[in-house]
Design a protein around this motif. Structure first.
Motif, mmCIF file in Angstrom:
data_model
loop_
_atom_site.group_PDB
_atom_site.id
_atom_site.type_symbol
_atom_site.label_atom_id
_atom_site.label_comp_id
_atom_site.label_asym_id
_atom_site.label_seq_id
_atom_site.Cartn_x
_atom_site.Cartn_y
_atom_site.Cartn_z
ATOM 1 N N GLN A 23 13.343 -22.986 -23.549
ATOM 2 C CA GLN A 23 14.432 -22.930 -22.966
ATOM 3 C C GLN A 23 14.289 -22.175 -21.668
ATOM 4 O OE1 GLN A 23 16.927 -20.878 -26.155
ATOM 5 N NE2 GLN A 23 17.501 -23.018 -26.942
ATOM 6 N N GLY A 24 13.158 -22.367 -21.022
ATOM 7 C CA GLY A 24 12.940 -22.057 -19.636
ATOM 8 C C GLY A 24 12.600 -20.588 -19.286
ATOM 9 N N LYS A 25 12.326 -19.868 -20.713
ATOM 10 C CA LYS A 25 11.865 -18.629 -20.766
ATOM 11 C C LYS A 25 10.115 -18.623 -20.992
ATOM 12 C CE LYS A 25 16.081 -16.164 -22.138
ATOM 13 N NZ LYS A 25 16.747 -15.579 -23.302
ATOM 14 N N SER A 39 0.046 -27.806 -7.045
ATOM 15 C CA SER A 39 1.075 -27.156 -7.568
ATOM 16 C C SER A 39 0.617 -25.837 -8.200
ATOM 17 C CB SER A 39 2.192 -27.837 -8.244
ATOM 18 O OG SER A 39 3.289 -27.382 -8.439
ATOM 19 N N THR A 40 1.413 -25.052 -8.828
ATOM 20 C CA THR A 40 1.411 -23.983 -9.717
ATOM 21 C C THR A 40 2.086 -24.147 -11.212
ATOM 22 O OG1 THR A 40 2.962 -22.474 -9.188
ATOM 23 C CG2 THR A 40 0.953 -22.442 -7.837
ATOM 24 N N VAL A 41 1.680 -23.350 -12.155
ATOM 25 C CA VAL A 41 2.225 -23.743 -13.310
ATOM 26 C C VAL A 41 3.588 -23.342 -13.341
ATOM 27 C CG1 VAL A 41 0.243 -23.796 -14.817
ATOM 28 C CG2 VAL A 41 1.277 -21.369 -14.246
ATOM 29 N N GLU A 42 4.017 -22.164 -12.503
ATOM 30 C CA GLU A 42 5.297 -21.648 -12.441
ATOM 31 C C GLU A 42 6.055 -22.480 -11.796
ATOM 32 O OE1 GLU A 42 4.452 -17.757 -11.075
ATOM 33 O OE2 GLU A 42 5.150 -16.933 -12.926
ATOM 34 N N ASP A 43 5.710 -23.099 -10.360
ATOM 35 C CA ASP A 43 6.225 -24.047 -9.774
ATOM 36 C C ASP A 43 6.948 -25.384 -10.648
ATOM 37 O OD1 ASP A 43 6.808 -22.576 -7.327
ATOM 38 O OD2 ASP A 43 5.719 -24.139 -6.108
ATOM 39 N N LEU A 44 5.730 -25.774 -11.361
ATOM 40 C CA LEU A 44 6.153 -27.145 -12.242
ATOM 41 C C LEU A 44 7.083 -26.758 -13.247
ATOM 42 C CD1 LEU A 44 2.573 -28.428 -12.546
ATOM 43 C CD2 LEU A 44 4.548 -29.306 -11.094
ATOM 44 N N LEU A 45 7.173 -25.455 -13.769
ATOM 45 C CA LEU A 45 8.119 -25.093 -14.550
ATOM 46 C C LEU A 45 9.531 -25.200 -13.974
ATOM 47 C CD1 LEU A 45 9.009 -23.769 -17.499
ATOM 48 C CD2 LEU A 45 8.948 -21.867 -16.525
ATOM 49 N N LYS A 46 9.786 -24.787 -12.725
ATOM 50 C CA LYS A 46 10.980 -24.743 -11.986
ATOM 51 C C LYS A 46 11.400 -25.981 -11.841
ATOM 52 C CE LYS A 46 9.993 -20.877 -8.903
ATOM 53 N NZ LYS A 46 9.834 -20.447 -7.602
ATOM 54 N N TRP A 47 10.384 -27.055 -11.597
ATOM 55 C CA TRP A 47 10.992 -28.406 -11.241
ATOM 56 C C TRP A 47 11.350 -29.271 -12.743
ATOM 57 C CZ3 TRP A 47 7.445 -32.575 -13.100
ATOM 58 C CH2 TRP A 47 8.059 -33.879 -12.713
ATOM 59 N N ASP A 57 14.158 -32.067 -27.186
ATOM 60 C CA ASP A 57 15.033 -31.594 -28.187
ATOM 61 C C ASP A 57 15.074 -30.207 -28.528
ATOM 62 O OD1 ASP A 57 16.676 -34.142 -29.236
ATOM 63 O OD2 ASP A 57 14.542 -34.695 -28.528
ATOM 64 N N ASP A 58 13.902 -29.294 -28.182
ATOM 65 C CA ASP A 58 13.512 -28.135 -28.510
ATOM 66 C C ASP A 58 13.530 -27.235 -27.333
ATOM 67 O OD1 ASP A 58 13.136 -27.839 -31.501
ATOM 68 O OD2 ASP A 58 11.929 -29.720 -31.075
ATOM 69 N N GLN A 59 13.599 -27.937 -26.001
ATOM 70 C CA GLN A 59 13.656 -27.517 -24.914
ATOM 71 C C GLN A 59 12.071 -26.615 -24.722
ATOM 72 O OE1 GLN A 59 16.750 -25.856 -22.568
ATOM 73 N NE2 GLN A 59 18.163 -27.061 -23.923
ATOM 74 N N LEU A 60 11.083 -27.147 -25.202
ATOM 75 C CA LEU A 60 9.842 -26.427 -25.311
ATOM 76 C C LEU A 60 8.790 -27.238 -24.103
ATOM 77 C CD1 LEU A 60 7.794 -24.592 -26.492
ATOM 78 C CD2 LEU A 60 7.033 -26.658 -28.004
#
Length: 353
Positions: A53-55, A252-260, A329-332
């Motif tokens: 869930q984004g965390k 990119s970086t892992v954190e930037d890809l998470l933002k996207w 469905d699990d936002q994982l």
């Protein structure tokens, strides 16, 4: 009496917080232990991020960004993401569709007048994004690569020497030429080069400050080196990424890809209509491919008796591989960026899930 009740409640909350922390630590340890197995067995090096869930639940780097200088990888290092680039290109296209600057279903010669009209017969932007154009799969099938930054015009000239192998929309065949042409359309419509357009359409709006499009003339400052395993050890190995225009030239970086990817859970960046098109994977015959994403089902936990929806894309090129899985469905989210090839990156992704 009241004092003893308050003390009991505080003690209970304290014990619960300890138990919760222990659970998170156990999950983190298990993830790290699994990754370390691939470090030992497959010489994995790169960065890994797992979020719910984004965390961020887990974020760690392994191995070296520069083996020769013994410079360790960090989660702030940039990695070439290979064909995951296609997902970002597709999103940029849909941003332009929403601005009424592109139509998914008109002939692509509307946007690329210099493309051979016979070659492009019946082909739309929809067919490009879906890999249903019938174009030759890769540029290396048409020309030898030179040690230089090739231009979009030169790429188009090479594409014009090819032939269409099937009628657009009748088959699926994954290939980079589709996304080279999508990138050229982005350039022609925006009046910017692909790097500038991606900055304006995707990176800047999402605050992806460590992401961009690589060229020999403008290398990123914090990119990890790419390596290849062989019987002779691990050695430097990298592509000339300008030949991967729109299909494999983003870093990119892992954190930037998470933002996207988190932006694709809301309708503030793209409309629901656009998201539905992006994540419409069709059938097995058409590769379960949406617009820049592969769409599959996945097994959820034992609490759920229906399958979930997995949206994903990976990438591989000389010296690098990547994988991003969105268990929607699990936002994982599981993101792996590696600067060594080859190792079973998809297997590790599934195991971390």
């Amino acid at each position: 009496m009241i004092k003893s009740v308050v003390i009991s409640i505080v003690l209970m909350l304290f014990l619960q917080s300890l138990a919760y922390g222990k659970t998170l630590m156990t999950v983190s340890d298990k993830l790290n232990q699994r990754i370390e197995y691939y470090v030992e067995e497959d010489n994995f090096q790169g960065a890994v991020l797992v979020a719910k869930q984004g965390k961020i639940l887990f974020k760690k780097a392994y191995g070296y960004a520069d083996i020769e200088k013994e410079m360790p990888n960090t989660t702030r290092h940039q990695f070439l993401i290979g064909s995951m680039t296609k997902s970002l290109t597709a999103v940029a296209v849909m941003r332009l569709v929403e601005q009424n600057k592109l139509d998914l279903h008109v002939p692509i010669t509307t946007y690329i007048p210099k493309l051979d009209s016979k070659l492009a017969s019946g082909v739309s932007l929809h067919h490009l994004l879906k890999h249903q154009s019938g174009f030759t799969r890769h540029l290396e099938h048409l020309a030898s690569f030179e040690e230089k930054d090739i231009t979009s015009s030169e790429i188009l000239n090479i594409i014009n020497t090819s032939e269409q192998s099937f009628e657009a929309g009748t088959q699926y065949e994954y290939g980079n030429l589709n996304y080279h042409l999508a990138a050229i359309i982005i350039e022609n419509i925006t009046g910017k080069n692909y790097a500038e357009a991606m900055q304006a359409l995707v990176f800047a709006p999402l605050n992806m400050q460590q992401s961009g499009v690589e060229r020999i003339a403008n290398p990123p400052k914090n990119r990890a080196n790419g390596y290849r395993k062989s019987v002779f050890g691990i050695n430097r190995d990298e592509n000339i990424v300008s030949y991967a225009l729109g299909s494999g030239d983003i870093y990119s970086t892992v954190e930037d890809l998470l933002k996207w990817e988190q932006a694709l859970y809301t309708t503030s960046f793209l409309s629901q209509q656009s998201l539905d098109l992006i994540f419409n994977g069709e059938s097995k015959a058409f590769g379960y491919y949406g617009y820049g994403f592969r769409i599959r089902e996945y097994q959820r936990s034992s609490k759920h008796n229906i399958l979930g929806k997995l949206t994903r894309h990976g990438g591989s090129m000389d010296g690098f591989s990547s994988n991003l899985h969105r268990y929607t469905d699990d936002q994982l989210t599981v993101i792996i960026l590696a600067n060594v090839r080859k190792f079973p990156i998809r297997t590790l992704t599934f195991e971390l899930k």
